[in-house]
Design an enzyme around this catalytic site. Sequence first.
Site, PDB file in Angstrom:
ATOM      1  N   LYS A  29      48.520  28.039  40.417  1.00 28.72           N
ATOM      2  CA  LYS A  29      48.176  28.627  42.410  1.00 28.72           C
ATOM      3  C   LYS A  29      47.228  29.365  42.064  1.00 28.72           C
ATOM      4  O   LYS A  29      46.147  28.671  43.434  1.00 28.72           O
ATOM      5  CB  LYS A  29      49.250  29.899  42.931  1.00 28.72           C
ATOM      6  N   SER A 174      38.241  41.476  39.316  1.00 24.42           N
ATOM      7  CA  SER A 174      38.769  40.878  39.891  1.00 24.42           C
ATOM      8  C   SER A 174      38.030  39.385  40.168  1.00 24.42           C
ATOM      9  O   SER A 174      36.933  39.608  40.576  1.00 24.42           O
ATOM     10  CB  SER A 174      38.531  42.031  41.887  1.00 24.42           C
ATOM     11  N   ASP A 328      48.648  39.630  36.678  1.00 24.58           N
ATOM     12  CA  ASP A 328      50.114  38.866  37.793  1.00 24.58           C
ATOM     13  C   ASP A 328      51.592  39.658  36.503  1.00 24.58           C
ATOM     14  O   ASP A 328      52.945  39.323  37.395  1.00 24.58           O
ATOM     15  CB  ASP A 328      50.377  38.055  38.019  1.00 24.58           C
TER      16      ASP A 328
HETATM   17  C1  S3P Z   1      43.448  35.342  41.831  1.00 21.40           C
HETATM   18  C2  S3P Z   1      42.938  36.342  41.393  1.00 21.40           C
HETATM   19  C3  S3P Z   1      44.044  37.753  41.139  1.00 21.40           C
HETATM   20  C4  S3P Z   1      45.116  37.253  40.912  1.00 21.40           C
HETATM   21  C5  S3P Z   1      45.662  36.660  42.228  1.00 21.40           C
HETATM   22  C6  S3P Z   1      45.170  35.475  42.203  1.00 21.40           C
HETATM   23  C7  S3P Z   1      42.518  34.453  41.969  1.00 21.40           C
HETATM   24  O1  S3P Z   1      43.731  38.479  42.110  1.00 21.40           O
HETATM   25  O2  S3P Z   1      46.562  38.564  41.622  1.00 21.40           O
HETATM   26  O3  S3P Z   1      46.807  36.237  41.894  1.00 21.40           O
HETATM   27  O4  S3P Z   1      42.725  33.131  42.030  1.00 21.40           O
HETATM   28  O5  S3P Z   1      41.595  34.614  42.478  1.00 21.40           O
HETATM   29  P1  S3P Z   1      42.414  39.628  42.103  1.00 21.40           P
HETATM   30  O6  S3P Z   1      41.249  39.097  41.950  1.00 21.40           O
HETATM   31  O7  S3P Z   1      42.329  40.309  42.809  1.00 21.40           O
HETATM   32  O8  S3P Z   1      42.772  40.365  40.490  1.00 21.40           O
END
Ligand code: S3P
Length: 451
Positions: A29, A174, A328
């Site tokens: 994703k 993040s 996740d």
């Molecule tokens: C993601 C980062 C994560 C993850 C999300 C996808 C991304 O979130 O939980 O499903 O693609 O950069 P956070 O940046 O809030 O940790």
Amino acid sequence: MTGHASTPRPLTSRRAGALQGRVRVPGDKSISHRAFLFGGLASGRTRVTGLLEGEDVLATGRAMRQMGARIEREGEAWVIDGVGNGALLEPDGVLDFGNAGTGSRLTMGLVGPYDFTTTFVGDASLSRRPMGRVLDPLREMGVQVLARSRDRLPLSIRGPRVAAPIEYRVPMASAQVKSAVLLAGLNTPGTTTVIEPVMTRDHTEKMLEGFGASVSVETDGAGVRTIRLTGQSELKGVADFVVPGDPSSAAFLVVAALLVPGSDVVIENALMNPTRTGLVETLREMGASIEILNPRLSGGEDVADLHVRHSALKGVTVPPERAPSMIDEYPVLAVAAAFAEGETRMQGLEELRVKESDRLAAVAAGLLANGVTHEEGEDWLTVTGRPDGRGLGGGRVETHLDHRIAMSFLVMGLASEKPVGIDDAAMIATSFPEFEGLVTGLGGLLEEQAA
Ligand code: S3P
């Protein structure tokens, strides 16, 4: 506003025979969102195969179309003709991201510095999630924000005539925040610098480099990363971009195979980027039989097939520093822990409070409803397992529009003594539309009715 204001679709899973067979997980994703974003921005053509066709990713594709990119599905591939860096058009209406935190936050970064107004809307879950973490650095770059409820969707942003480059130390672990600032740097003169004290998934840095951006990463002795991006340079389409399979989706099938007695399953094409493999590492420490077969490179990333066999698990302590590489996966790890001998302690979970739901509260409520001994703290969770699932199940779980809560508790019902019901399976389509088909194909039992 989108998607799942529609009638909820309750679903129940129950114990059946062993899970057996080979499955291929759909595209990652995180990488799929970025393929639409960077392909739509770069000049020339990008051809993407293996893209995840989940609702979240398709929303990002629609947004890029609204800003001028041409995106078409041609057979197995998605063909994207990008606008060229700095040349996005003012969108022809609001951008509706449905349930998608990643799509909305990365797009806010991408369009932040443009001197036009962009309006973001989403579903009830997305409208509750904090956007200040992305809007604060954008404000430092000169972006104006208009929101009725502070830093929540729906909101509009407008860039200045010329954005100012910043040096930004990401205050929480993040990848979305890191990525949003870097993407804002693409249409900002000079060097935008992001300091990342704790490494998170590195797909943005890697993919931007692949699309020709001028980006460098330095890591110091303490593991602090400094990422520098030179703005307003050319981005070029990638002729053949391959999206590897999503380890966060594979996780549900891995745990299902570990928990259901007699199971023997091969899960093909899982991304093995070290910023994403925390769950496999943890499960192996718990005694899981997970063999990593056929390790190879695909689209510049490590991928492998995972051979998973039913295993007796034992509780472990998961160190907090591992959280970013499995953020996740905690809901499904909690389910695995419910079947492990002894106690599993998970720490450093503060970010779970701001996911598609308050995932820590949703997991704890689901465990409670299904007879699992556990304790929830502000940023930790302890689960005491019952090997063989004796006495577990029989509850109905509220998913709060959260796909990972839905799939985690369906996995629990495949192995628990009593069935497990969830109030709504509709959101699973945001990230893993093939989930139900793959589970039943392996021999799992899912029924369209409330528990
Ligand atoms: C993601 C980062 C994560 C993850 C999300 C996808 C991304 O979130 O939980 O499903 O693609 O950069 P956070 O940046 O809030 O940790």
